[in-house]
Structure formats: C-alpha cells, structure tokens
Scaffold this motif. Structure first.
Motif, PDB file in Angstrom:
ATOM      1  N   TRP A  25      59.111  13.568 -15.177  1.00 23.43           N
ATOM      2  CA  TRP A  25      59.317  14.308 -16.420  1.00 23.43           C
ATOM      3  C   TRP A  25      58.425  15.523 -16.338  1.00 23.43           C
ATOM      4  O   TRP A  25      57.203  15.390 -16.413  1.00 23.43           O
ATOM      5  N   SER A  26      59.024  16.699 -16.178  1.00 31.15           N
ATOM      6  CA  SER A  26      58.275  17.927 -15.894  1.00 31.15           C
ATOM      7  C   SER A  26      57.373  17.634 -14.709  1.00 31.15           C
ATOM      8  O   SER A  26      57.856  17.351 -13.663  1.00 31.15           O
ATOM      9  N   HIS A  27      56.073  17.587 -14.840  1.00 29.40           N
ATOM     10  CA  HIS A  27      55.255  17.376 -13.642  1.00 29.40           C
ATOM     11  C   HIS A  27      54.573  16.016 -13.629  1.00 29.40           C
ATOM     12  O   HIS A  27      53.740  15.751 -12.775  1.00 29.40           O
ATOM     13  N   THR A  64      67.521  20.019 -14.988  1.00 24.80           N
ATOM     14  CA  THR A  64      66.734  20.876 -15.870  1.00 24.80           C
ATOM     15  C   THR A  64      67.604  21.253 -17.056  1.00 24.80           C
ATOM     16  O   THR A  64      68.741  21.678 -16.873  1.00 24.80           O
ATOM     17  N   GLN A  65      67.061  21.065 -18.269  1.00 24.18           N
ATOM     18  CA  GLN A  65      67.830  21.390 -19.462  1.00 24.18           C
ATOM     19  C   GLN A  65      66.898  21.597 -20.658  1.00 24.18           C
ATOM     20  O   GLN A  65      65.745  21.194 -20.640  1.00 24.18           O
ATOM     21  N   TYR A  66      67.448  22.220 -21.696  1.00 27.69           N
ATOM     22  CA  TYR A  66      66.722  22.407 -22.947  1.00 27.69           C
ATOM     23  C   TYR A  66      66.729  21.090 -23.714  1.00 27.69           C
ATOM     24  O   TYR A  66      67.773  20.460 -23.867  1.00 27.69           O
ATOM     25  N   SER A  77      56.906  19.624 -27.706  1.00 28.84           N
ATOM     26  CA  SER A  77      57.549  20.857 -28.173  1.00 28.84           C
ATOM     27  C   SER A  77      58.930  20.985 -27.534  1.00 28.84           C
ATOM     28  O   SER A  77      59.162  20.490 -26.436  1.00 28.84           O
ATOM     29  N   SER A  78      59.822  21.630 -28.243  1.00 24.74           N
ATOM     30  CA  SER A  78      61.161  21.876 -27.705  1.00 24.74           C
ATOM     31  C   SER A  78      61.063  22.902 -26.587  1.00 24.74           C
ATOM     32  O   SER A  78      60.197  23.779 -26.604  1.00 24.74           O
ATOM     33  N   GLY A  79      61.930  22.794 -25.609  1.00 25.00           N
ATOM     34  CA  GLY A  79      61.932  23.748 -24.508  1.00 25.00           C
ATOM     35  C   GLY A  79      62.718  23.218 -23.330  1.00 25.00           C
ATOM     36  O   GLY A  79      63.412  22.199 -23.415  1.00 25.00           O
ATOM     37  N   GLU A  80      62.603  23.904 -22.199  1.00 27.29           N
ATOM     38  CA  GLU A  80      63.295  23.516 -20.983  1.00 27.29           C
ATOM     39  C   GLU A  80      62.427  22.548 -20.193  1.00 27.29           C
ATOM     40  O   GLU A  80      61.250  22.808 -19.948  1.00 27.29           O
ATOM     41  N   TYR A  81      63.031  21.430 -19.805  1.00 24.47           N
ATOM     42  CA  TYR A  81      62.329  20.386 -19.067  1.00 24.47           C
ATOM     43  C   TYR A  81      63.148  19.983 -17.844  1.00 24.47           C
ATOM     44  O   TYR A  81      64.372  20.001 -17.873  1.00 24.47           O
TER      45      TYR A  81
END
Length: 142
Positions: free
Chosen positions: A70-72, A37-39, A127-131
């Motif tokens: 990738w995420s869900h 998990t990272q930004y 969008s940028s964020g934590e994934y």
C-alpha cells in the motif's frame, strides 16, 4: 506483393502479437508485483465498486514471501511458504467499506489439485489522493 512475401509478413505479425499478448513469467530470483495506481477517497462507502487487478504468472517451484503493498508500506501475508511450479492467476481487489478498504489477494493455480491461497488486510488512509496498492511475491529458495 507476391504470396511468399505476404505469408512472411503475416507470420511475423502473428509472432509479434503472440509475444506481446503472452502472460508474463516470473524470473527465478526476481520479485514479482501485481499492482494498480488509482485515486482513492479518505472516506469510502460500502456501496462503491470493488477495484481489481490481475495477471497470469508462471512461478518456479520454491518458497516465497507474499506481501500486500500500500503505497510504500508492506504487510506480510505468508512468509517462506511453498508454491509448486505452474501457472497461476494472481488477483488483488480493493473493496471499499464505510471509512476503510478491504484488500483481498489471491493466487489461483491452474492445477486443479492445488488450493487457491487467499490473504486479506484492512487499510485506512489519512487523505484522499492517488495510491498504488497490490501485492508482491519474493522468491526465497529454489
């Protein structure tokens, strides 16, 4: 403290250390994961560093489904493919490219007679964020 108690204490500490630092083995019938998990930026650039996560894993002989996550969301890499029993180094790397990411996954067996298996998917994010990203191995039959 007498010598016998000291040896028991040191022996217990070494046993605890070995059990905590030993590589994980996958239980037969249980899905195994390798993830991080990272930004992440919506607009990555080619010259950014690659991010990797790896683990050592013992796999039972049998057929597996191998997917990148990738995420869900998941993307199949190989379905119902055979892996021999043994230790593997399982690596996932996310390589930033201009405006997208290359996700490369590999299973490298300790057995020198077996080939490393590699899969790759390209991801773009909205969008940028934590994934959370990585891969999974789901046992199919043993």
């Amino acid at each position: 403290m007498n010598r016998k108690k000291l040896l028991i204490l040191v022996g217990g500490f070494l046993a605890l250390t070995a059990s905590v630092s030993a590589p994980a083995a996958a239980d037969a019938g249980t899905t195994a994961y390798n993830s991080k998990t990272q930004y992440l930026s919506q607009w990555p650039l080619d010259n950014w560093d690659t991010s990797c996560v790896d683990r050592r894993i013992y796999l039972a002989a049998g057929n597996y489904d191998w997917e990148q996550s990738w995420s869900h969301a998941t993307t199949p890499l190989r379905t119902n493919f055979y892996l021999g029993a043994g230790w593997y180094t399982w690596t996932d790397c996310l390589d930033p490219r201009t405006n997208y990411y290359d996700h490369i996954t590999s299973l490298n067996p300790d057995n020198p007679s077996w080939e490393t298996v590699v899969g790759q998917v390209t991801w773009q994010i909205n969008s940028s964020g934590e994934y959370t990203w990585g891969s999974l191995l789901e046992p199919k039959s043993f």
